[in-house]
Structure formats: C-alpha cells, structure tokens
Design an enzyme around this catalytic site. Sequence first.
Site, short mmCIF file in Angstrom:
data_model
loop_
_atom_site.label_atom_id
_atom_site.label_comp_id
_atom_site.label_asym_id
_atom_site.label_seq_id
_atom_site.Cartn_x
_atom_site.Cartn_y
_atom_site.Cartn_z
N LYS A 68 0.77 -1.11 -0.06
CA LYS A 68 0.05 0.15 0.14
C LYS A 68 0.73 1.25 0.05
O LYS A 68 0.72 2.15 -0.83
CB LYS A 68 -1.06 -0.10 1.16
CG LYS A 68 -2.06 -1.02 1.23
CD LYS A 68 -2.90 -1.00 2.42
CE LYS A 68 -4.03 -1.81 2.44
NZ LYS A 68 -5.13 -1.43 1.34
N ARG A 105 6.80 -8.94 30.23
CA ARG A 105 6.58 -7.68 30.73
C ARG A 105 5.27 -7.37 31.01
O ARG A 105 4.85 -6.62 31.95
CB ARG A 105 7.28 -6.55 29.74
CG ARG A 105 7.31 -5.30 30.13
CD ARG A 105 8.40 -4.51 29.58
NE ARG A 105 8.20 -4.50 27.83
CZ ARG A 105 7.62 -3.82 27.21
NH1 ARG A 105 6.71 -3.00 27.82
NH2 ARG A 105 7.62 -3.94 25.87
N ASP A 159 2.10 -5.13 17.96
CA ASP A 159 3.22 -4.71 17.31
C ASP A 159 4.14 -5.57 16.86
O ASP A 159 5.40 -5.58 16.57
CB ASP A 159 3.96 -3.51 17.93
CG ASP A 159 4.71 -3.97 19.35
OD1 ASP A 159 4.56 -5.16 19.62
OD2 ASP A 159 5.67 -3.39 19.72
N ARG A 194 7.68 1.26 9.29
CA ARG A 194 8.21 2.52 9.77
C ARG A 194 8.36 3.33 8.46
O ARG A 194 9.12 3.04 7.46
CB ARG A 194 9.32 2.98 10.47
CG ARG A 194 9.96 3.83 10.93
CD ARG A 194 11.27 3.89 11.89
NE ARG A 194 10.56 3.26 13.34
CZ ARG A 194 11.62 2.68 14.03
NH1 ARG A 194 12.98 2.59 13.50
NH2 ARG A 194 10.87 2.00 15.07
N LYS A 228 6.52 12.52 23.64
CA LYS A 228 6.88 11.96 25.07
C LYS A 228 7.78 12.87 25.80
O LYS A 228 8.55 13.81 25.28
CB LYS A 228 7.47 10.49 24.67
CG LYS A 228 6.83 9.56 24.13
CD LYS A 228 7.14 8.10 24.25
CE LYS A 228 6.22 7.16 24.18
NZ LYS A 228 6.62 5.85 24.38
N GLU A 274 1.61 -2.12 13.17
CA GLU A 274 1.90 -1.22 13.72
C GLU A 274 2.51 -0.30 12.66
O GLU A 274 3.54 -0.63 12.05
CB GLU A 274 2.86 -0.96 14.86
CG GLU A 274 3.05 0.31 15.60
CD GLU A 274 4.08 0.21 16.53
OE1 GLU A 274 3.86 0.24 17.90
OE2 GLU A 274 5.33 0.14 16.06
N ALA A 318 15.40 9.50 16.92
CA ALA A 318 14.89 8.28 17.64
C ALA A 318 16.00 7.24 17.56
O ALA A 318 16.18 6.45 18.39
CB ALA A 318 13.58 7.75 16.99
N HIS A 334 17.56 5.67 20.69
CA HIS A 334 17.40 4.12 20.89
C HIS A 334 18.86 3.52 21.30
O HIS A 334 18.87 2.81 22.38
CB HIS A 334 16.77 3.49 19.70
CG HIS A 334 16.91 2.18 19.70
ND1 HIS A 334 15.65 1.58 20.29
CD2 HIS A 334 17.36 0.97 19.27
CE1 HIS A 334 15.79 0.28 20.25
NE2 HIS A 334 16.78 0.08 19.76
P1 0O2 Z 1 10.84 -1.80 18.35
O1 0O2 Z 1 12.05 -2.44 18.36
O2 0O2 Z 1 11.21 -0.59 17.78
O3 0O2 Z 1 9.77 -2.59 18.03
P2 0O2 Z 1 4.36 -0.87 24.09
O4 0O2 Z 1 5.67 -1.35 24.44
O5 0O2 Z 1 3.95 -1.01 22.43
O6 0O2 Z 1 3.20 -1.84 24.67
P3 0O2 Z 1 3.76 1.71 24.23
O7 0O2 Z 1 4.97 2.39 24.89
O8 0O2 Z 1 2.51 2.16 24.53
O9 0O2 Z 1 3.89 0.34 24.77
O10 0O2 Z 1 4.05 1.87 22.63
P4 0O2 Z 1 4.26 2.99 21.74
O11 0O2 Z 1 4.47 4.17 22.64
O12 0O2 Z 1 3.29 3.14 20.60
O13 0O2 Z 1 5.87 2.68 21.24
C1 0O2 Z 1 6.30 1.49 20.65
C2 0O2 Z 1 7.13 1.74 19.85
O14 0O2 Z 1 7.62 3.22 19.56
C3 0O2 Z 1 8.87 1.29 20.30
O15 0O2 Z 1 8.93 -0.13 20.00
C4 0O2 Z 1 9.77 2.29 19.49
O16 0O2 Z 1 9.95 1.63 18.31
C5 0O2 Z 1 8.81 3.63 19.40
N1 0O2 Z 1 9.26 4.50 20.54
C6 0O2 Z 1 8.41 4.75 21.61
N2 0O2 Z 1 8.94 5.52 22.42
C7 0O2 Z 1 10.11 5.83 22.04
C8 0O2 Z 1 11.19 6.48 22.94
O17 0O2 Z 1 11.21 7.28 23.73
N3 0O2 Z 1 12.32 6.41 21.92
C9 0O2 Z 1 12.55 5.52 20.77
N4 0O2 Z 1 13.94 5.52 20.48
N5 0O2 Z 1 11.56 5.07 20.31
C10 0O2 Z 1 10.24 4.96 20.72
P5 0O2 Z 1 9.61 -0.84 20.79
O18 0O2 Z 1 8.81 -2.18 21.21
O19 0O2 Z 1 10.16 -0.22 22.20
O20 0O2 Z 1 10.59 -1.68 19.95
#
Ligand code: 0O2
Length: 234
Positions: free
Chosen positions: A44, A80, A96, A101, A136, A163, A175, A179
Amino acid sequence: MRNVTIMTTVSVDEQAISEAKELRDQFQRFLREYEFGMREVETKISILRDEFTHNHAYNPIEHVKSRIKSPDSIVEKVARKGIEPDFDTIRAEVTDIAGVRVTCSFVADVYRLFDLLTQQDDVTVRVVKDYIADPKPNGYKSLHTIIEVPVFLSTGPIAVPVEVQFRTIAMDFWASLEHKIHYKFQGQIPGHLVDSLTDAADAASELDLRMERLHREAHGVRPRELAPPRVIAV
Ligand code: 0O2
C-alpha cells in the site's frame, strides 16, 4: 533391564522432539500471518509513493523500514505485560509484532500519508498515538497507528494488526540515536544526557519547521502536499 531403560529414554525424547517441532511449526505459522500483513501494508505504501511520484511529481516518502518482532522480543513483551503465553492471547495483546516505519520528508507529509493509508476501505484503525502533537517527555516524536489489514489465506481471510510509525527524517535521526543511547545505558540514561537529548529533540523540531518553510518557499505553496497538520484524536 539396561535395554528397557534405554528404550524408554529414546521414546520420551522422541515425543519431546516431536512436540518441540510442532510448537516451532505453530510459531512459524503464527509469525507468517504477520509477515503477510506487513507485506500488504508495504505494498500500500509503495503504491502511494509511486502514484505520488508520477501524478504529483513529488515523493513525500524518504524511506520505509519493516520488521517482524523477534521471538526473543515477543517473549520479553509477554513477560513484561504479564500475559498468558498462548497464541490467542499474544495475538490479542501484542499488536506490534508486524511493524512498518515510514520516514517522510516533512511533518505535513506524515499526516498526509497517515490519512491516505488509514482512509483506505480495507484498513481498520485500532489505535492512534500522536506523539507529534503530544511528544513523550524525553522528546520522542512520531505518529503511531495500529491498523488491521485483511490477508487472504487458503483457509479464508484473517485480519492482521500492523503497527505503522510515521515520522520525519529529523524525528527518525533523533529516535535512532536515542535508541542506541537507551540500549547502551540499559534504560538508565544519565541525567545530563537526558537533558541533551531533550534539547536535541527541540532542535530537530525546529529543523523540521525550517526545512518545510524552505520547501514551501522553493516550490510555492502546494496545499495538497503541504496542508498544515491537524491534531488527531488519540
Ligand atoms: P521496536 O524495536 O521499535 O519494536 P508497548 O511497548 O508497544 O506496549 P507503548 O509505549 O504504548 O508500549 O508503545 P508506543 O508508545 O506506541 O511505542 C512503541 C514503539 O515506539 C517502540 O517499539 C519504539 O519503536 C517507538 N518508541 C516509543 N517511544 C520511544 C522512545 O522514547 N524512543 C525511541 N527511540 N523509540 C520509541 P519497541 O517495542 O520499544 O521497539
């Protein structure tokens, strides 16, 4: 007597191995659904990119990255969240597993792409988190959504959650560095680095504004491509 013991051990091992293989196959089937959902979303996005490039002589997408969550990451998230480690519960609670992305040129493109994807008839929006309108505390910005897309298997259609994160290049740069720092300090980032990161997030937002303004000036105002972002209900 010795022979009997050996035979029993072999038969238990065989059962354990066959159960482990069955579990592995189930897990691979489970992950494959997400892989298919992710590919639907990638298609898409790629159609939108091509159509934009040809019909509007403008490409709002810088790059697209996709991933399926690793088994270790899924297990870590299940632990978790304290949820039951069965496929149905994981399917319902971990949304997710498939992630796409989309990195856009400008903030307006982020919202435009979001609209174009989520307004498609076969896309169901489950969650929207607008961390651009409401960043955030550490300065993280991105527009997140969990959408469901239909995948047509030989056994019938299934709805797969994916996601999708939309962000600008500046947000992506920030980001990705954050990270790495987060990973290096295992989440316990020293205070002065937290402050520097928050400053850097502000600088990234400022850069986004300046670049978008420059783009408008260079190309003239193009309301379709550069409509100001709206706040999306979370
Ligand atoms: P990965 O490796 O990217 O998959 P959740 O853990 O999803 O239940 P939350 O916090 O409600 O909880 O999810 P949210 O806010 O939608 O954020 C999930 C993803 O957003 C993260 O995935 C990161 O990819 C990104 N993200 C969110 N907050 C931050 C941040 O402060 N810094 C950075 N660099 N990335 C962020 P994962 O699962 O952590 O990792």
